[in-house]
Design a protein around this motif. Structure first.
Motif, PDB file in Angstrom:
ATOM      1  N   THR A 137     -69.356 -20.837  -0.703  1.00 37.30           N
ATOM      2  CA  THR A 137     -69.334 -20.045   0.524  1.00 37.30           C
ATOM      3  C   THR A 137     -68.207 -19.459   1.063  1.00 37.30           C
ATOM      4  N   THR A 138     -67.311 -20.919   1.105  1.00 36.96           N
ATOM      5  CA  THR A 138     -65.949 -20.426   1.723  1.00 36.96           C
ATOM      6  C   THR A 138     -65.255 -19.676   0.686  1.00 36.96           C
ATOM      7  N   ALA A 139     -65.230 -19.973  -0.386  1.00 33.07           N
ATOM      8  CA  ALA A 139     -64.481 -19.287  -1.373  1.00 33.07           C
ATOM      9  C   ALA A 139     -64.737 -17.667  -1.641  1.00 33.07           C
ATOM     10  N   ALA A 140     -66.085 -17.322  -1.297  1.00 27.37           N
ATOM     11  CA  ALA A 140     -66.600 -15.937  -0.950  1.00 27.37           C
ATOM     12  C   ALA A 140     -66.140 -15.400   0.177  1.00 27.37           C
ATOM     13  N   LEU A 141     -66.028 -16.130   1.247  1.00 26.05           N
ATOM     14  CA  LEU A 141     -65.443 -15.705   2.460  1.00 26.05           C
ATOM     15  C   LEU A 141     -63.985 -15.271   2.433  1.00 26.05           C
ATOM     16  N   ILE A 142     -63.118 -16.349   1.847  1.00 25.18           N
ATOM     17  CA  ILE A 142     -61.816 -16.115   1.509  1.00 25.18           C
ATOM     18  C   ILE A 142     -61.645 -14.802   0.699  1.00 25.18           C
ATOM     19  N   GLY A 143     -62.402 -14.770  -0.281  1.00 28.68           N
ATOM     20  CA  GLY A 143     -62.043 -13.406  -1.252  1.00 28.68           C
ATOM     21  C   GLY A 143     -62.478 -12.233  -0.383  1.00 28.68           C
ATOM     22  N   VAL A 144     -63.409 -12.181   0.445  1.00 28.82           N
ATOM     23  CA  VAL A 144     -63.664 -10.847   1.306  1.00 28.82           C
ATOM     24  C   VAL A 144     -62.382 -10.835   2.387  1.00 28.82           C
ATOM     25  N   LEU A 145     -62.068 -11.650   2.871  1.00 32.60           N
ATOM     26  CA  LEU A 145     -60.831 -11.475   3.960  1.00 32.60           C
ATOM     27  C   LEU A 145     -59.601 -11.499   3.182  1.00 32.60           C
ATOM     28  N   ALA A 157     -54.732 -15.098   7.718  1.00 35.27           N
ATOM     29  CA  ALA A 157     -54.596 -16.194   8.586  1.00 35.27           C
ATOM     30  C   ALA A 157     -56.052 -16.825   8.752  1.00 35.27           C
ATOM     31  N   THR A 158     -56.796 -16.172   8.945  1.00 34.04           N
ATOM     32  CA  THR A 158     -58.543 -16.459   9.239  1.00 34.04           C
ATOM     33  C   THR A 158     -58.963 -17.259   7.876  1.00 34.04           C
ATOM     34  N   ALA A 159     -58.509 -16.540   6.687  1.00 35.69           N
ATOM     35  CA  ALA A 159     -58.802 -17.045   5.576  1.00 35.69           C
ATOM     36  C   ALA A 159     -58.083 -18.413   5.460  1.00 35.69           C
ATOM     37  N   SER A 160     -57.002 -18.670   5.679  1.00 34.77           N
ATOM     38  CA  SER A 160     -56.141 -19.611   5.422  1.00 34.77           C
ATOM     39  C   SER A 160     -56.888 -20.925   6.461  1.00 34.77           C
ATOM     40  N   GLY A 161     -56.993 -20.423   7.645  1.00 37.49           N
ATOM     41  CA  GLY A 161     -57.992 -21.451   8.582  1.00 37.49           C
ATOM     42  C   GLY A 161     -59.039 -21.999   7.990  1.00 37.49           C
ATOM     43  N   PHE A 162     -59.971 -21.164   7.373  1.00 36.42           N
ATOM     44  CA  PHE A 162     -60.943 -21.682   6.784  1.00 36.42           C
ATOM     45  C   PHE A 162     -60.978 -22.451   5.425  1.00 36.42           C
ATOM     46  N   ALA A 163     -59.846 -22.095   4.845  1.00 35.05           N
ATOM     47  CA  ALA A 163     -59.601 -23.165   3.653  1.00 35.05           C
ATOM     48  C   ALA A 163     -59.040 -24.376   4.229  1.00 35.05           C
ATOM     49  N   SER A 164     -58.482 -24.383   5.060  1.00 38.21           N
ATOM     50  CA  SER A 164     -57.754 -25.565   5.477  1.00 38.21           C
ATOM     51  C   SER A 164     -58.781 -26.579   6.114  1.00 38.21           C
ATOM     52  N   GLY A 165     -59.739 -25.920   7.042  1.00 37.68           N
ATOM     53  CA  GLY A 165     -60.845 -26.464   7.478  1.00 37.68           C
ATOM     54  C   GLY A 165     -61.754 -27.290   6.523  1.00 37.68           C
ATOM     55  N   VAL A 166     -62.173 -26.333   5.709  1.00 36.34           N
ATOM     56  CA  VAL A 166     -63.085 -26.932   4.650  1.00 36.34           C
ATOM     57  C   VAL A 166     -62.421 -27.894   3.740  1.00 36.34           C
ATOM     58  N   ALA A 167     -61.075 -27.813   3.619  1.00 29.70           N
ATOM     59  CA  ALA A 167     -60.418 -28.833   3.017  1.00 29.70           C
ATOM     60  C   ALA A 167     -60.538 -30.103   3.562  1.00 29.70           C
ATOM     61  N   SER A 168     -60.321 -30.174   4.926  1.00 27.15           N
ATOM     62  CA  SER A 168     -60.400 -31.235   5.927  1.00 27.15           C
ATOM     63  C   SER A 168     -61.781 -32.077   5.848  1.00 27.15           C
TER      64      SER A 168
END
Length: 312
Positions: A137-145, A157-168
């Motif tokens: 789900t996160t990968a799809a959101l990052i691709g859209v953003l 920046a939003t995509a980066s935040g989502f990636a870092s939050g999911v990584a945590s």
């Protein structure tokens, strides 16, 4: 309670390291005239920022061992608080009153969130199916953003935040599962989720580097807010990491989130420009036609030589 305090202390040091890395990345992005990632690979300063990010991430991993996502992730807002004076010093200016107010509001909001979210050390983690679903789900959101050709800025920046939050969130799953003595430390689940953590962490780093081409303030603020949002959604919905105090705890957390958000908004506003007396060249360049220094005028003056002119 000791575990929560240790998680908070580790998160504070991690936030300072992340802030130093963000300032270094922004300065590199400001000087980037093209070339993308390949050009950055040859820059020693970029590798220094990578080392700072790695050190901050390591501290963050240890903090997640002792504190829940709802405690550790909101403390990531301290990255912006620390980056403000660092960025001001690097730019040769002072921190303005609005930035100080933003810092105070952010700290007050975080204090309220910590009181409401200070639960025990995490025990429940994502299953392998849950981890894969969150990652997809996160990968799809990052691709859209951050689709190819998108202008660098807040979407990255939003995509980066989502990636870092999911990584945590995935990191906490790996840490708790790897230290669980009831099973093997390097089970297939741990290895696969660790690979996902590395992929999201690297993606978040590269996305933030792209976002900082538009400046540090707004991208870092959006990244700082979207990171705990993503992690807290996972913690609250999938891991059962609730808030303390029932309805009162929810109200306190909402009030704290509102204060911290307003503080972050104030921190994103441009700081005061350096004083003219500290930049005499800029003062000269700022002179307009009506204030420009007058050209010397040549007039006839008394002189033994009739053809000589006197400069006034």
């Amino acid at each position: 309670m000791t575990a929560v305090l240790l998680a908070v202390a580790l998160s504070l040091v991690s936030a300072v390291a992340y802030a130093a890395a963000a300032v270094a990345q922004e300065r590199l992005a400001a000087r980037d005239s093209g070339g993308g990632v390949l050009r950055l690979l040859g820059a020693g300063a970029w590798w220094a920022s990578v080392a700072l990010n790695a050190s901050a991430a390591l501290l963050h991993v240890v903090a997640l061992k002792y504190g829940s996502l709802t405690v550790v992730q909101p403390l990531g807002a301290l990255t912006l608080v620390a980056a403000v004076p660092m960025g001001a010093r690097a730019a040769g200016r002072r921190v303005g009153p609005a930035e100080w107010r933003g810092t105070a509001l952010t700290l007050a909001g975080l204090a309220a969130l910590l009181v409401a979210a200070s639960g025990p050390a995490p025990e429940r983690v994502l299953s392998l199916t849950g981890a894969l679903a969150v990652a997809g789900t996160t990968a799809a959101l990052i691709g859209v953003l951050s689709w190819p050709g998108a202008r660098p800025g807040l979407r990255h920046a939003t995509a980066s935040g989502f990636a870092s939050g999911v990584a945590s969130a995935l990191t906490q799953t790996v840490t708790v599962a790897a230290t669980d003595r009831s099973g093997p430390a390097l089970s297939p689940k741990v290895v696969l989720v660790a690979v996902l953590v590395a992929a999201f962490a690297a993606g978040g780093l590269l996305l933030s580097q792209t976002a900082y081409k538009g400046g540090l303030g707004a991208p870092l603020a959006v990244l700082t807010l979207s990171n705990p949002v993503a992690a807290s959604v996972i913690g609250l919905t999938l891991l059962g990491q609730g808030l303390r105090g029932g309805a009162a705890g929810v109200l306190l957390a909402l009030a704290g989130a509102a204060l911290a958000s307003w503080g972050v908004v104030l921190l994103t506003r441009p700081g005061p420009a350096p004083a003219d007396e500290e930049h005499p060249v800029a003062a000269v360049l700022a002179l307009g036609p009506e204030t420009a220094a007058p050209e010397p005028v040549l007039v006839p003056g008394p002189s033994p030589d009739p053809g000589r002119l006197t400069r006034l």
